[in-house]
Design a protein around this motif. Structure first.
Motif, PDB file in Angstrom:
ATOM      1  N   TYR A  11       0.861  -1.173   0.000  1.00  0.00           N
ATOM      2  CA  TYR A  11       0.000   0.000   0.000  1.00  0.00           C
ATOM      3  C   TYR A  11       0.903   1.229   0.000  1.00  0.00           C
ATOM      4  CZ  TYR A  11      -3.236   3.454   1.935  1.00  0.00           C
ATOM      5  OH  TYR A  11      -3.992   4.575   2.136  1.00  0.00           O
ATOM      6  N   GLY A  12       0.545   2.248  -0.780  1.00  0.00           N
ATOM      7  CA  GLY A  12       1.323   3.476  -0.808  1.00  0.00           C
ATOM      8  C   GLY A  12       0.465   4.668  -1.153  1.00  0.00           C
ATOM      9  N   ASP A  13       0.988   5.853  -0.914  1.00  0.00           N
ATOM     10  CA  ASP A  13       0.251   7.092  -1.159  1.00  0.00           C
ATOM     11  C   ASP A  13       0.758   7.799  -2.406  1.00  0.00           C
ATOM     12  OD1 ASP A  13      -1.357   6.869   1.110  1.00  0.00           O
ATOM     13  OD2 ASP A  13       0.139   7.842   2.378  1.00  0.00           O
ATOM     14  N   SER A  19      -4.345   6.980  -2.875  1.00  0.00           N
ATOM     15  CA  SER A  19      -3.408   5.902  -2.589  1.00  0.00           C
ATOM     16  C   SER A  19      -3.574   4.762  -3.590  1.00  0.00           C
ATOM     17  CB  SER A  19      -3.609   5.389  -1.161  1.00  0.00           C
ATOM     18  OG  SER A  19      -4.928   4.954  -0.970  1.00  0.00           O
ATOM     19  N   TYR A  21      -2.697   0.299  -4.174  1.00  0.00           N
ATOM     20  CA  TYR A  21      -2.410  -0.945  -3.481  1.00  0.00           C
ATOM     21  C   TYR A  21      -2.276  -2.076  -4.483  1.00  0.00           C
ATOM     22  CZ  TYR A  21      -7.429  -1.643  -4.048  1.00  0.00           C
ATOM     23  OH  TYR A  21      -8.689  -1.752  -4.584  1.00  0.00           O
ATOM     24  N   PHE A  47      -6.588   1.601  -6.897  1.00  0.00           N
ATOM     25  CA  PHE A  47      -6.352   2.912  -6.297  1.00  0.00           C
ATOM     26  C   PHE A  47      -7.628   3.368  -5.612  1.00  0.00           C
ATOM     27  CE2 PHE A  47      -8.639   4.370  -9.944  1.00  0.00           C
ATOM     28  CZ  PHE A  47      -9.242   5.548  -9.535  1.00  0.00           C
ATOM     29  N   SER A  49      -9.240   7.300  -3.967  1.00  0.00           N
ATOM     30  CA  SER A  49      -8.993   8.720  -3.811  1.00  0.00           C
ATOM     31  C   SER A  49     -10.217   9.396  -3.203  1.00  0.00           C
ATOM     32  CB  SER A  49      -8.688   9.348  -5.172  1.00  0.00           C
ATOM     33  OG  SER A  49      -8.465  10.732  -5.043  1.00  0.00           O
TER      34      SER A  49
END
Length: 110
Positions: A11-13, A19, A21, A47, A49
């Motif tokens: 997982y990241g932003d 983000s 995943y 994603f 948002s």
């Protein structure tokens, strides 16, 4: 039918409000009335948002290979958050196996 799924993901932003995943799973599927089960795997990437503080939009694409079924699928969803913990969602999905779905439900974060 029953399905057992175990996996791992990342997982990241992109930003403060968006983000991404990705995940990989091992699967075991047993159809109703069958003596044997099929095993396989699945990959997903997506994603999400926040369009506004209350409204979240998301999408994912996945590939699943279990027994004789090799399927690519997509899903889009929207969640309206009434509070930080409680939301309502609408989700639409489709696959290359002509499977289509529509989901409506409640989401609770704890």
């Amino acid at each position: 039918s029953s399905m057992l799924r175990a996996g791992a993901g990342i997982y990241g932003d992109f930003s403060d409000s968006a983000s991404f995943y990705g995940s990989v799973y091992g699967l075991q599927f047993k159809p109703d009335g069958a003596d044997d089960s099929d095993t396989g795997w699945a990959l997903q990437a997506g994603f999400r948002s926040f369009i506004t503080r209350e409204f979240e939009l998301g999408a994912l694409v996945g590939l699943q290979d279990v027994g004789p079924v090799n399927e690519v699928y997509i899903s889009v969803n929207g969640i309206y958050w009434f509070s930080d913990q409680l939301g309502a969602y609408l989700e639409a999905s489709a696959s290359d196996e002509s499977t289509k779905g529509l989901g409506l439900g409640v989401r609770f974060n704890f």
